[in-house]
Design a protein around this motif. Structure first.
Motif, PDB file in Angstrom:
ATOM      1  N   GLU A   7      41.683   3.603 -22.233  1.00  0.00           N
ATOM      2  CA  GLU A   7      41.471   4.631 -21.199  1.00  0.00           C
ATOM      3  C   GLU A   7      40.917   4.035 -19.917  1.00  0.00           C
ATOM      4  N   SER A   8      40.013   3.069 -20.028  1.00  0.00           N
ATOM      5  CA  SER A   8      39.466   2.477 -18.801  1.00  0.00           C
ATOM      6  C   SER A   8      40.505   1.638 -18.067  1.00  0.00           C
ATOM      7  N   LEU A   9      41.408   1.007 -18.809  1.00  0.00           N
ATOM      8  CA  LEU A   9      42.439   0.179 -18.179  1.00  0.00           C
ATOM      9  C   LEU A   9      43.548   0.996 -17.519  1.00  0.00           C
ATOM     10  N   VAL A  10      43.782   2.212 -17.994  1.00  0.00           N
ATOM     11  CA  VAL A  10      44.874   3.024 -17.444  1.00  0.00           C
ATOM     12  C   VAL A  10      44.373   4.191 -16.590  1.00  0.00           C
ATOM     13  N   GLN A  11      43.109   4.172 -16.237  1.00  0.00           N
ATOM     14  CA  GLN A  11      42.545   5.311 -15.502  1.00  0.00           C
ATOM     15  C   GLN A  11      43.217   5.578 -14.163  1.00  0.00           C
ATOM     16  N   TYR A  12      43.859   4.594 -13.571  1.00  0.00           N
ATOM     17  CA  TYR A  12      44.514   4.801 -12.285  1.00  0.00           C
ATOM     18  C   TYR A  12      46.035   4.919 -12.402  1.00  0.00           C
ATOM     19  N   VAL A  13      46.534   4.933 -13.621  1.00  0.00           N
ATOM     20  CA  VAL A  13      47.973   5.100 -13.857  1.00  0.00           C
ATOM     21  C   VAL A  13      48.284   6.594 -13.829  1.00  0.00           C
ATOM     22  N   THR A  14      49.423   6.940 -13.287  1.00  0.00           N
ATOM     23  CA  THR A  14      49.814   8.339 -13.203  1.00  0.00           C
ATOM     24  C   THR A  14      49.811   9.000 -14.587  1.00  0.00           C
ATOM     25  N   PRO A  15      49.301  10.225 -14.698  1.00  0.00           N
ATOM     26  CA  PRO A  15      49.245  10.909 -15.994  1.00  0.00           C
ATOM     27  C   PRO A  15      50.613  11.215 -16.587  1.00  0.00           C
ATOM     28  N   THR A  16      51.666  11.126 -15.773  1.00  0.00           N
ATOM     29  CA  THR A  16      53.016  11.402 -16.282  1.00  0.00           C
ATOM     30  C   THR A  16      53.688  10.160 -16.878  1.00  0.00           C
ATOM     31  N   ALA A  17      52.980   9.028 -16.869  1.00  0.00           N
ATOM     32  CA  ALA A  17      53.532   7.813 -17.476  1.00  0.00           C
ATOM     33  C   ALA A  17      53.834   8.078 -18.948  1.00  0.00           C
ATOM     34  N   GLN A  18      54.961   7.561 -19.411  1.00  0.00           N
ATOM     35  CA  GLN A  18      55.377   7.792 -20.792  1.00  0.00           C
ATOM     36  C   GLN A  18      54.960   6.621 -21.673  1.00  0.00           C
TER      37      GLN A  18
END
Length: 95
Positions: A7-18
């Motif tokens: 979660e900390s590594l993907v916190q800035y990735v768009t929430p729609t990422a699959q």
């Protein structure tokens, strides 16, 4: 990989990422659901036909400890991921 680290590594990735899973034989399959491991602490990533989004993963795992490990269906640990930003929507491929 622990849920809190992911979660900390993907916190800035768009929430729609699959979300996808790279199998041990290098096949990439959509992650379609989550299940508890037999220890009731860790999360098994189940592949299927349609990928869940990063937002769906975060919502479904809210009540789970951040120390829960992400696991393959055979209960091997997930050690990392890669982002594929050349696709739309973006793909997160766990391995």
């Amino acid at each position: 990989m622990k849920m809190i680290d992911f979660e900390s590594l993907v916190q800035y990735v768009t929430p729609t990422a699959q979300l996808y899973l790279r199998s041990h034989d290098n096949q990439i399959k959509p992650i379609s659901q989550l299940a508890f491991a037999p220890n009731k602490l860790d999360i098994i990533l189940i592949t299927g036909n349609r990928p869940i989004t990063l937002s769906q993963l975060t919502t479904r795992s809210r009540q789970i400890s951040g120390h829960a490990r992400l696991l393959y269906p055979n209960e091997d640990s997930i050690f990392g991921f890669q982002l594929d930003i050349t696709t739309q929507p973006i793909q997160i491929i766990l391995h």
